[in-house]
Write an enzyme that holds these catalytic residues in place. Structure first.
Site, short mmCIF file in Angstrom:
data_model
loop_
_atom_site.label_atom_id
_atom_site.label_comp_id
_atom_site.label_asym_id
_atom_site.label_seq_id
_atom_site.Cartn_x
_atom_site.Cartn_y
_atom_site.Cartn_z
N HIS A 51 16.23 11.55 67.09
CA HIS A 51 17.50 12.16 67.49
C HIS A 51 18.39 12.20 66.25
O HIS A 51 18.97 11.20 65.86
CB HIS A 51 18.15 11.36 68.62
CG HIS A 51 17.25 11.09 69.77
ND1 HIS A 51 17.09 11.98 70.81
CD2 HIS A 51 16.43 10.03 70.05
CE1 HIS A 51 16.22 11.49 71.68
NE2 HIS A 51 15.82 10.31 71.23
N ARG A 52 18.50 13.36 65.65
CA ARG A 52 19.21 13.48 64.38
C ARG A 52 20.71 13.60 64.59
O ARG A 52 21.22 14.60 65.09
CB ARG A 52 18.68 14.70 63.60
CG ARG A 52 17.29 14.55 63.03
CD ARG A 52 17.30 13.67 61.79
NE ARG A 52 17.99 14.28 60.68
CZ ARG A 52 17.39 14.99 59.73
NH1 ARG A 52 16.08 15.17 59.74
NH2 ARG A 52 18.09 15.51 58.74
#
Length: 208
Positions: free
Chosen positions: A86-87
């Site tokens: 999850h950037r």
């Protein structure tokens, strides 16, 4: 659940099968009351667990190193490889499969130092190092390294206090007690189970 009890514990060197979990020595344990044991309930691999170990990994699997005489409380969580897709620096946090290789960011290996104590329901985030003799309070979330012989707690965890004076900690670390042969460790156990650093140093020198 009928055979579960708080006195029951799992000796990790006897039970751990995952090649990505490296156990030092034969004294570290998990207090496995009321769950499915260390590998199934505590160590959270997205890649590298028993369900995925037969697949070719998309990236290098991070390792979990557990020292000797480590105490892990019931229902602790150690978050491991593959869970960081999850950037936060992208507009979307969603892990789209066609972008998954770019989304994954390794946090590195996780280390639980010799003689540390992980309290009940604590969560250890990927890539942190818990120092020798450190205490992680129950229900804490560890997001960064914990220094040796330090007590931390909270979410995110913060230093509560040092277990001993800094000079004593330095002398303890210099003794390297968790590298001693078991015969020496057992012979000096009365002093290891005390707070008399002068006596421990003296006995160490006499034992050589």
């Amino acid at each position: 659940m009928g055979n579960k009890h708080w006195t029951k514990m799992e000796m990790l060197h006897e039970t751990v099968k995952n090649k990505n979990i490296i156990i030092k020595g034969s004294h570290s344990y998990y207090s496995d009351a009321y769950d499915n044991g260390f590998e199934r309930s505590v160590v959270r691999y997205l890649h590298g667990d028993e369900q995925t170990c037969h697949r070719e990994p998309r990236w290098e699997i991070d390792k979990l190193y557990i020292g000797d005489y480590v105490c892990i409380g019931a229902e602790a969580v150690i978050l491991m490889g593959g869970n960081h897709t999850h950037r936060a620096d992208w507009f979307s946090l969603y892990p789209f499969m066609d972008k998954i290789d770019e989304a994954y960011q390794s946090k590195g290996d996780t280390h639980l130092g010799d003689g540390c104590w992980i309290g009940m329901r604590a969560m250890i985030m990927p890539g942190v190092t818990i120092g020798e003799g450190a205490i992680v309070a129950a229900n804490s979330v560890i997001t960064k390294d914990v220094e040796p012989y330090t007590i931390v707690g909270g979410s995110p965890a913060k230093t509560i206090r040092k277990r001993f004076e800094p000079a004593t900690i330095a002398r303890l670390l210099a003794l390297n007690i968790y590298e001693w042969p078991e015969s020496k460790f057992d012979a000096l156990r009365e002093l290891i189970c005390s707070d008399d650093i002068d006596a421990l140093e003296k006995a160490h020198l006499l034992f050589e």
